[in-house]
Design a protein around this motif. Sequence first.
Motif: not given
Length: 129
Positions: A1-27
């Motif tokens: 079973x795979x669990x995907x971590x999610x993070x809220x993107x305040x610009x897109x106003x939705x939860x997105x998958x927390x990939x390494x690149x997405x973590x940098x984008x949110x920072x």
Amino acid sequence: MTFLMKIFDPLRRKEVELTPEEGVRQAVITWLRDTCSISPTRMKSEVPFEYNSLQYRADIVVYDRNLNPDILVECKAPSVKIDRCVIEQVVRYTRVLPVRAIMVTNGTTTLFFKKNGNGYVQADSTALL
């Protein structure tokens, strides 16, 4: 079973998958908002555009007060080296998104460029202000 971590993107106003690149984008979004005092209403992430009949997405575009593209931010995963190819990729984007400044980061290495008469030259973070 795979669990995907999610993070809220305040610009897109939705939860997105927390990939390494997405973590940098949110920072970067947080840094632009909290350190550079850029309102989230002037930022947009995953901005679609077309170049040479191909579809691309800019990671983050910051708009000026007249809603013109002002700063282009390219985010890479921490494992991606910021090299000439990455910088050339972002500079190509400026043919469609003419901006005053560029930021390229993988969360570890961050480079800033500002536009001058002949293209873009490396600068410090004040190029964004």
